[in-house]
Every structure is written in structure tokens, then in C-alpha cells.
Design an enzyme around this catalytic site. Sequence first.
Site, short mmCIF file in Angstrom:
data_model
loop_
_atom_site.label_atom_id
_atom_site.label_comp_id
_atom_site.label_asym_id
_atom_site.label_seq_id
_atom_site.Cartn_x
_atom_site.Cartn_y
_atom_site.Cartn_z
N MET A 129 -10.56 -3.10 4.52
CA MET A 129 -9.49 -2.26 5.07
C MET A 129 -9.79 -0.77 5.05
O MET A 129 -9.47 -0.06 5.99
CB MET A 129 -8.17 -2.55 4.33
CG MET A 129 -7.72 -4.00 4.52
SD MET A 129 -6.04 -4.27 3.99
CE MET A 129 -5.14 -3.94 5.48
N PHE A 131 -8.60 1.60 2.76
CA PHE A 131 -7.42 2.38 2.33
C PHE A 131 -6.53 2.89 3.47
O PHE A 131 -6.23 4.09 3.54
CB PHE A 131 -7.82 3.61 1.50
CG PHE A 131 -8.59 3.34 0.23
CD1 PHE A 131 -8.61 2.09 -0.35
CD2 PHE A 131 -9.27 4.39 -0.39
CE1 PHE A 131 -9.31 1.86 -1.53
CE2 PHE A 131 -9.97 4.18 -1.57
CZ PHE A 131 -10.00 2.91 -2.13
N SER A 134 -13.55 0.29 -4.66
CA SER A 134 -13.43 -0.42 -3.40
C SER A 134 -14.77 -0.43 -2.68
O SER A 134 -15.44 0.61 -2.61
CB SER A 134 -12.39 0.26 -2.51
OG SER A 134 -12.54 -0.21 -1.18
N ASN A 168 -8.95 4.49 -8.55
CA ASN A 168 -9.70 3.40 -7.92
C ASN A 168 -11.02 3.93 -7.39
O ASN A 168 -11.06 4.60 -6.36
CB ASN A 168 -8.86 2.78 -6.80
CG ASN A 168 -9.60 1.68 -6.09
OD1 ASN A 168 -10.63 1.20 -6.56
ND2 ASN A 168 -9.09 1.26 -4.94
N LYS A 171 0.81 -1.22 0.00
CA LYS A 171 0.00 0.00 0.00
C LYS A 171 0.84 1.27 0.00
O LYS A 171 0.43 2.30 -0.51
CB LYS A 171 -0.93 0.01 1.22
CG LYS A 171 -2.07 -0.98 1.07
CD LYS A 171 -3.07 -0.86 2.18
CE LYS A 171 -4.18 -1.87 2.05
NZ LYS A 171 -5.12 -1.60 0.96
N LYS A 187 -9.99 1.63 -12.50
CA LYS A 187 -10.21 0.28 -11.94
C LYS A 187 -11.67 0.16 -11.51
O LYS A 187 -12.18 0.99 -10.76
CB LYS A 187 -9.28 0.04 -10.74
CG LYS A 187 -9.43 -1.37 -10.16
CD LYS A 187 -8.30 -1.73 -9.24
CE LYS A 187 -8.46 -3.11 -8.65
NZ LYS A 187 -7.36 -3.50 -7.78
#
Length: 355
Positions: free
Chosen positions: A111, A113, A173, A170, A64, A209
Site C-alpha cells: 500500500m 501508507f 514497512s 513504524n 489508517k 515497530k
Amino acid sequence: MYSLIKPLLFSVDAETVHDFAMKISSLSPALGSLGGIPLDERLMTQVGSCTWTFPVGLAAGLDKNADSLEFFSRQGFGAVECGTVTLQPQDGNPKPRVFRYPEEESLRNAMGFPNRGFMAMDAKLRAFEGRTPIGVNMGKNKETSAEESINELALIYETLTDHGDYFVVNVSSPNTPGLRAFQEVSYLTELFSELKKLQAIYHKDLYLKIAPDLEAAKVRELAQFVEAQKLTGLIATNTTIKPELGTGGVSGKLLTKKAHEIHELILAEDLSSELIGVGGFSHPTDLFRYWGLGGKAIQIYSAYVFQGPALLRNFKTAIHSFLETNQLTSLQSFFDLPKSERIKCVKDYPAYSVE
Ligand SMILES: Cc1cc2nc3c(=O)[nH]c(=O)nc-3n(C[C@H](O)[C@H](O)[C@H](O)COP(=O)(O)O)c2cc1C
């Protein structure tokens, strides 16, 4: 070696093991050569403007903060995508937030990020000197509004552009509240018009993504959006929602079928933009099935956790046999064939199988 220590590692909480492995791999990057695959020029692959050193890259979320780029590069990943990085450092969601499903070689994570922010990543990217292309996966901070996120992502792109090779937005998520709503074309048009102004100056590849839980029409809409905007391509897919297992997103074999269906939809559009396939790839057969749709490069996260470095060695052996059988001197010469010929090569190959 990995199979020997795996029972011990898997007896401890998943994130604790992850943090420990990241510490070791960042402090001793040379360990990455242990069990890793050496660079092989015949397996290099052009993806956008980057030359991947192997057609299998590391997916976002494992490194990360770009702490272990050299380690993962030495393991033999063809590109290493770090992040998701946000503008401000953030802690992410409360722990425990990563869960294993060993029977299914799958993970579930919620999680949100956690990362040290883009300025800390800048220093890490500068320090990397290897040949492996480095992707930077960018996201918005939890509290950031849609409007503010455009400036945030533009600032991250502009600051990290000298040391990252490709950049990924992104919006897929499941662990940042409301984030998947950012897959609307109206928002993306505004966002990418800003990013493209910067890209005209810095020329670094831009990807979007996406999630696997989108309707077919939405997937096609986003694929056409990427093509029309002349972005480098799509990365598909992120983790999938399975409320019956709990919160967060599921990856690994429990995602394979869904991700494959999304790949099929996108590749059927016959676009000139790239698709980087991700989601449940765990065996060379999965790669051949993806190539059988006309696909090219892939990324892996979960299968690497369950199989360790042997995973990349297996892929390498299988790709070499495939090239030899088809009397091809390099992987690039395979990807340079017309799509119909590539698909035929794969479907005629004995190790290719459809479930
Ligand atoms: C623990 C964990 C954390 C992840 N974090 C991120 C992330 O920060 N950003 C992102 O784009 N994808 C993230 N992903 C998703 C992966 O990049 C990948 O899209 C997904 O896991 C599917 O690939 P796989 O089946 O090979 O694991 C994460 C996945 C896992 C398992």
C-alpha cells in the site's frame, strides 16, 4: 453472519471491500456491537501505561485514518492502533495493492501508507470517547529524508498526544522505499532523543515497530536499544517479504512461524520493556504458545479479515477456560505471576500445543 456474506465480499477486489467496510463502520459505529464481545473487567490487561480492555488489539493498517475507532472498540478489540499516519496526506502506491491468499488465510499488501495526513486524524481522535486505548502508528512521507523525518514524527507526536494513548514509530514497512534502513540504531538514537524530550512533557507511551526479516543479532540489538532508551516497548512484527509471491509484505498464517521466532528471541532477553506480539495470530492456540514464551498482549489484522468477529469470541472463550482451569480470577492476576510460573501454567494447560 460474517460467514454468510464472506463469499460475496471475497469475490470483489480486496481493497474495494476494505474501503466499503470502512465506510459502513464509520457511518454506523453501533454495528460494531453485532457479533462483538462486551467489555469484561476480568480480561483487562495493563500494557505500558494503558489498560487494554482485552489482550487482543487491532493491528495498524486497517483503520489508517482513525475513521472507525468506535466500531472496532465495540467489536471488542482491547486496543485499536490507527495509522500509519504521515505528516502530509499521500495516495500510496498504484492499485491493485492488496492480495488475498484464502487457503493460507494470508494477505499481501504493497500500500505505501495511503492516508489523509495527521491533521485529519486529529479530528477523528478527538471525537472518540470510548474506554479502549487508541494507538497512533506514525511513519514518514515517501519523499522525506532521514533528517527531516525526525521533525515530522516529533510534530505528529506532539499534535496528537492529547487524544492518542500510545504512539508507535513504524520503520518496518516494506512498501516505502528504503524505510527498513531506518532500523539502524544510529538513526533511532537521534529520533528517539527528540521524541523522548516530548515524552517528558506529555508522558505518552512510545513503541518501535520492527520487521520480521531481521537477523537474530539485529533483533536483539533493537530489543536492547528499546530497553536502554526506556521506551515502552517493541511491536513485532510487521509484514514479511516473500519475493516469490510478488512485491509488498505478507501477513497472516504465512507469517506465523517467522513472527513466533522473533517473539521467542525478544522474550528470551527478559527485558522490563513491553512486547506487543503481532504476526499470524489466528487461533487461541497461537496466543497460548505466545504466553508460553512469557508474552502478554497481541494484535491481529489478517485473521480478522478471514474470520470476522467470531475470531474475538473464540479468543474470549479460550481465555476464560484457561483462567478457570488455573483458578485465576482475572487475566491481570495471571500476568502478575512470575514469568516462570506463567510459562508453567500455560505448558501444563491441555489446550496448549506445540507443532
Ligand atoms: C493491508 C495491510 C495494511 C497494513 N498497513 C500497515 C500500516 O499502515 N502500518 C503498520 O505498521 N502495519 C501495517 N500492516 C501490518 C499489520 O499491522 C501487521 O503488523 C501485520 O499484518 C501482521 O499481522 P497479521 O498477520 O495479524 O496480519 C498492514 C497489514 C495489512 C495486511
